[in-house]
Motif scaffolding. Sequence first.
Motif, PDB file in Angstrom:
ATOM      1  N   GLY A  47       0.838  -1.185   0.000  1.00 31.81           N
ATOM      2  CA  GLY A  47       0.000   0.000   0.000  1.00 31.81           C
ATOM      3  C   GLY A  47       0.874   1.236   0.000  1.00 31.81           C
ATOM      4  O   GLY A  47       2.068   1.162   0.322  1.00 31.81           O
ATOM      5  N   PRO A  75      -3.654  -0.301  -3.003  1.00 29.84           N
ATOM      6  CA  PRO A  75      -4.413   0.676  -2.215  1.00 29.84           C
ATOM      7  C   PRO A  75      -3.564   1.923  -1.977  1.00 29.84           C
ATOM      8  O   PRO A  75      -2.360   1.810  -1.728  1.00 29.84           O
ATOM      9  CB  PRO A  75      -4.650  -0.045  -0.883  1.00 29.84           C
ATOM     10  N   SER A 156     -13.365   8.603  -1.921  1.00 30.64           N
ATOM     11  CA  SER A 156     -12.822   7.281  -2.240  1.00 30.64           C
ATOM     12  C   SER A 156     -13.376   6.755  -3.554  1.00 30.64           C
ATOM     13  O   SER A 156     -14.480   7.122  -3.977  1.00 30.64           O
ATOM     14  CB  SER A 156     -13.143   6.287  -1.122  1.00 30.64           C
ATOM     15  N   GLU A 158     -13.797   3.155  -4.038  1.00 30.90           N
ATOM     16  CA  GLU A 158     -13.622   1.932  -3.265  1.00 30.90           C
ATOM     17  C   GLU A 158     -13.192   0.753  -4.126  1.00 30.90           C
ATOM     18  O   GLU A 158     -12.368  -0.061  -3.718  1.00 30.90           O
ATOM     19  CB  GLU A 158     -14.937   1.609  -2.550  1.00 30.90           C
ATOM     20  N   ARG A 161      -9.672   0.924  -4.611  1.00 33.90           N
ATOM     21  CA  ARG A 161      -9.015   1.061  -3.301  1.00 33.90           C
ATOM     22  C   ARG A 161      -8.191   2.358  -3.202  1.00 33.90           C
ATOM     23  O   ARG A 161      -7.079   2.373  -2.695  1.00 33.90           O
ATOM     24  CB  ARG A 161      -8.155  -0.168  -2.995  1.00 33.90           C
ATOM     25  N   ILE A 188      -8.190  -2.398   4.189  1.00 31.54           N
ATOM     26  CA  ILE A 188      -8.049  -2.017   2.786  1.00 31.54           C
ATOM     27  C   ILE A 188      -6.794  -2.648   2.149  1.00 31.54           C
ATOM     28  O   ILE A 188      -6.862  -3.228   1.079  1.00 31.54           O
ATOM     29  CB  ILE A 188      -8.065  -0.474   2.663  1.00 31.54           C
ATOM     30  N   CYS A 189      -5.645  -2.549   2.853  1.00 30.93           N
ATOM     31  CA  CYS A 189      -4.422  -3.135   2.270  1.00 30.93           C
ATOM     32  C   CYS A 189      -4.312  -4.633   2.581  1.00 30.93           C
ATOM     33  O   CYS A 189      -3.509  -5.336   1.977  1.00 30.93           O
ATOM     34  CB  CYS A 189      -3.182  -2.448   2.812  1.00 30.93           C
TER      35      CYS A 189
END
Length: 510
Positions: A47, A75, A156, A158, A161, A188-189
């Motif tokens: 990330g 991300p 965002s 989404e 990411r 997320i990551c």
Amino acid sequence: MEKILVLDFGGQYDQLIARRVREHHVFAEVLPYDKIAVDEIASQYCGVIFTGGPNSVYDPASPHYDPKILTLGLPILGICYGDQLMAYMAGGEIRSAENSSEFGKIEVTVNASSPLFAGLPEKSVCWMSHNDFVAELPKGFSTIATTEKCPCAAMSDEGRRLFGVQFHPEVTHTEYGKQMLANFLFRICGCKGDWNMEDFVAQSVEKYRRELAGKRVLCALSGGVDSSVAAVLLHRAIGDNLTCVFVDHGLLRKNEGDMVEEIFRRQFNMKLIRVNAEERFLSRLSQTSDPETKRKIIGEEFIRVFEDVGKELGKMDILVQGTIYPDVIESGKGDASTIKSHHNVGGLPDVIDFERIVEPLRDLFKDEVRATGLALGIPKELVFRQPFPGPGLAIRIIGKVTKDKADTLREVDAIFREELANAGLEQLPAQYFAVLTDTRSVGVMGDARTYGYTVALRAVTTDDFMTADWARIPYPVLERASNRITNEVRNISRVTYDITSKPPATVEWE
Ligand code: XMP
């Protein structure tokens, strides 16, 4: 190993972001935006965080990055300028309007169904510092937080990411900043969070073993926490190729020189040279009363001593120093203004007879340095010692430094420390010491007038030494210290207690 890249666009909180990530047991590395190409990122990191920065994205001089980064499938979290840059790169519009600036603590309303804000209340306080804001969202993005003035405090995409926040989650004033970063890392990551200081030690040992193979290395040991940790780390990497030089500049605390010698020579079995350089330092310091000049002289003299020792030892290739991150910023990193030249950073003379300076703790904060020390097996008593600055008593003696004044201050300081220890309060302040001011005042002893120096006692509480508060030492302890100081130390007629926090003051007086 899972790693997060903190891509630095010139923000003042770059290392703080990295440290906040490390607090979640995920390793983070800070790299300036122009030091890593986009194609090198995906294979190394899980990330990316874009930092803030002082610029506006439309300013031709502002730092930009290859928009391809948004297509890597990694991300990304953009913070402040990083948020605006992400929006700009993805085709959004940034605007600057005077009435939309926000500075300080601001109430933010978040969409708690966003993974970035999972577990957060709808309203909380965040820390803002911006003029520009995202006015038009890029295609595919939606707004996930607002404030009264800012229509897009977070955004965002989404599916891709990609997340951006206008506020600073890394700053403690952002109430749920820690949770937001945890959400980014784990939800997320997909990080596991299994990194720890033992890993940092193992990686550093491996790195220096490789980089410094066959090199003769000199370590500047002050006996303080930072240089001790740096020395033990390097000793583990390169063993007897490391020689520690401990310079006794005559500005150490009472009995400190002998204690340092005992610990490193006997306990750690290191090659240690103790140089008694009191005369050399004091003769130069007695020429000036300017704090910055004093620091520069000390920094310079240290290096000259090392060079001389190096000549005796034969050519030494590398100099190791225990510089830590707060020293780096306070000495003026990039455009940040210089507050003080910490002798191990800003005070270095231009010509140094070493190939290279190695600073293994340069990216760490004090508490991380302590954790590193424990991971290296250094005894707790040494790891949790209060910090003692490289320039020693010189920056606690206001004005010209003489041997007489250093001896006086050593006694005063020892009494203050003894009284705190007697009261069982050694761990209450993070740092405590005495300062010999240049002011004399009238006193009375017996029936006679006295005209001695004024000393100040200083004790502070702090986590990271970037900010500090004065410690609330109980009056009876201060009273005992004051009585003993005026009775036992010659030429002191007044004792004061410093009740200033940092900022506006600094911890040390010079
Ligand atoms: P200040 O006075 O900058 O102190 O608020 C913050 C912390 O840094 C230490 N300090 C130094 N440490 N070399 C060092 O190794 C220096 O030149 C120096 N100046 C300050 C100070 O003791 C406190 O812990």
